[in-house]
Design a protein around this motif. Structure first.
Motif, short mmCIF file in Angstrom:
data_model
loop_
_atom_site.label_atom_id
_atom_site.label_comp_id
_atom_site.label_asym_id
_atom_site.label_seq_id
_atom_site.Cartn_x
_atom_site.Cartn_y
_atom_site.Cartn_z
N MET A 16 0.84 -1.20 0.00
CA MET A 16 0.00 0.00 0.00
C MET A 16 0.88 1.25 0.00
N GLU A 17 0.57 2.19 -0.89
CA GLU A 17 1.35 3.41 -0.99
C GLU A 17 1.15 4.30 0.23
N THR A 18 2.25 4.94 0.67
CA THR A 18 2.17 5.91 1.75
C THR A 18 1.47 7.17 1.26
N LYS A 19 0.56 7.69 2.06
CA LYS A 19 -0.07 8.95 1.70
C LYS A 19 0.95 10.07 1.80
N VAL A 20 0.71 11.14 1.03
CA VAL A 20 1.66 12.24 0.94
C VAL A 20 0.95 13.57 1.11
N ALA A 21 1.51 14.43 1.96
CA ALA A 21 1.05 15.82 2.10
C ALA A 21 2.21 16.74 1.77
N VAL A 22 1.90 17.84 1.09
CA VAL A 22 2.92 18.80 0.68
C VAL A 22 2.47 20.20 1.09
N VAL A 23 3.37 20.96 1.69
CA VAL A 23 3.09 22.36 2.04
C VAL A 23 4.16 23.22 1.40
N THR A 24 3.75 24.21 0.62
CA THR A 24 4.72 25.11 -0.01
C THR A 24 5.01 26.30 0.90
N GLY A 25 6.21 26.86 0.74
CA GLY A 25 6.60 28.02 1.54
C GLY A 25 6.49 27.77 3.02
N ALA A 26 7.12 26.67 3.49
CA ALA A 26 6.79 26.17 4.84
C ALA A 26 7.93 26.24 5.84
N ASN A 27 8.97 27.01 5.55
CA ASN A 27 10.10 27.01 6.49
C ASN A 27 9.86 27.89 7.72
N ARG A 28 8.77 28.70 7.70
CA ARG A 28 8.49 29.56 8.86
C ARG A 28 7.01 29.93 8.87
N GLY A 29 6.61 30.60 9.95
CA GLY A 29 5.27 31.18 10.03
C GLY A 29 4.15 30.18 9.88
N LEU A 30 3.14 30.58 9.11
CA LEU A 30 1.93 29.77 8.94
C LEU A 30 2.26 28.41 8.32
N GLY A 31 3.08 28.40 7.27
CA GLY A 31 3.41 27.13 6.61
C GLY A 31 4.07 26.15 7.55
#
Length: 274
Positions: A1-16
Motif C-alpha cells: 500500500m502506498e504511503t499517503k503524501v502531504a505537501v506544504v509550499t513556503g513552509a520554512n516559517r510562520g503559517l506554513g
C-alpha cells in the motif's frame, strides 16, 4: 500500500511551518516541508525533529517551472501521488501600500502565477480523493476590487482561467500607469489583494474542472486570519499556530463533499462574492 503524501509550499516559517507541524501530528503519511531556501528549510525540519516530529524536506521554488517540475518528478518516482497539497507560499511587502510595477509583478509571480505552475506539474499527481488548500486572505474577497467590470466578470458562474488572467493583466497595466491607477483598481496593497482575489477565483475554476473530469478532488481556499508573521512585521491578531487551524481542518477533518468554497479562520463557509 502506498504511503499517503502531504505537501506544504513556503513552509520554512510562520503559517506554513505550523501547518506542517499539525500535519506531522495528525496526518497518516509522509509530510513534505518545502522551501525555496534549502538552508532555512533544513533548519525548519530540524526544529520539528526536536519536537519529535518527522517531516521530509524538498527544495521548491514555486516561481520556477524547473523547480516545480523537478519536485513533481521526485514525488512521481518516490510516491504514488499527492493526497494533501497546501499552497501556502506567498509574499507581501508590508512597508509598501502602493508598490511599483516591478514589485507588483514579483508579488503576483509568487502569489498567483505560481499556482499555474503547480496546477500544470503537481495536479496530475493528485490522488482521486486529494485535498487542495489554497491560502487566501480576507483581502482575497471580491469586495476588495474597485473596478466594476471585474466585479461583474469574476462573479460569473462560467468564469474561465483566461478571464482571471485578463483580470491580473489589467491590474498590472494599471500598475504601469502609476500610483493613482494602481490605487483606483484595489486601493492600498492592491497587488496583494489582486493576487488573493485571483487565487480565490482560480480555486473555484479548478474545482469545477475536477468535477467535470469526474474526480473526487476538493479544492478550497481559506482566510487563516490576520496572522503574526515576519511577512506582517509581527502585526496580527493570531499566532501562526492559531492561523493553521482552518487550513488543517480542510486538510484533515472537513467532509470531502466540501468543495470549491471560501473558508473563514473559524472554519465556517463564507460567500466570497459578498
Amino acid at each position: 500500500m502506498e504511503t499517503k503524501v502531504a505537501v506544504v509550499t513556503g513552509a520554512n516559517r510562520g503559517l506554513g511551518f505550523e501547518i506542517v507541524k499539525g500535519l506531522c501530528q495528525k496526518f497518516n503519511g509522509a509530510v513534505y516541508l518545502t522551501s525555496r531556501d534549502e538552508e532555512r528549510g533544513q533548519k525548519a525540519v530540524r526544529d520539528l525533529e526536536e519536537l519529535g516530529l518527522h517531516p521530509l524536506f524538498h527544495i521548491l521554488d514555486v516561481t520556477s517551472d524547473e523547480s516545480v517540475e523537478k519536485f513533481a518528478s521526485f514525488i512521481k518516482s518516490h510516491h504514488g501521488g499527492i493526497d494533501v497539497l497546501v499552497n501556502n507560499a506567498g509574499i507581501l511587502d508590508f512597508d509598501k501600500p502602493i508598490s511599483s510595477y516591478e514589485d507588483a509583478k514579483k508579488l503576483l509571480d509568487t502569489n498567483f502565477y505560481s499556482l499555474l505552475k503547480i496546477s500544470e506539474h503537481l495536479y496530475p499527481l493528485l490522488t482521486n480523493s486529494a485535498r487542495v488548500i489554497n491560502i487566501s486572505s480576507d483581502w482575497g474577497l471580491l469586495s476588495n476590487i474597485r473596478k466594476q467590470i471585474w466585479l461583474d466578470t469574476l462573479i460569473k458562474d462560467n468564469l474561465t482561467l483566461d478571464e482571471i488572467l485578463q483580470f491580473v493583466n489589467d491590474f498590472l497595466q494599471a500598475a504601469k500607469n502609476g500610483r493613482n491607477a494602481f490605487g483606483a483598481f484595489a486601493g492600498n496593497y492592491g497587488d496583494y489583494k489582486v493576487s488573493k482575489v485571483a487565487l480565490s477565483a482560480l480555486t473555484f475554476v479548478h474545482q469545477k474542472e475536477f468535477v467535470r473530469l469526474g474526480k473526487d478532488i476538493s479544492v478550497n481556499c481559506v482566510h487563516p486570519g490576520f496572522v503574526k508573521t515576519d511577512m506582517t512585521k509581527g502585526m496580527g491578531n493570531f499566532t501562526p499556530e492559531r492561523g493553521a487551524r482552518a487550513p488543517l481542518y480542510l486538510a484533515l477533518e472537513a467532509p470531502q463533499t466540501l468543495k470549491g468554497t471560501f473558508i473563514w479562520h473559524d472554519c465556517h463557509k463564507v460567500n466570497w462574492d459578498d
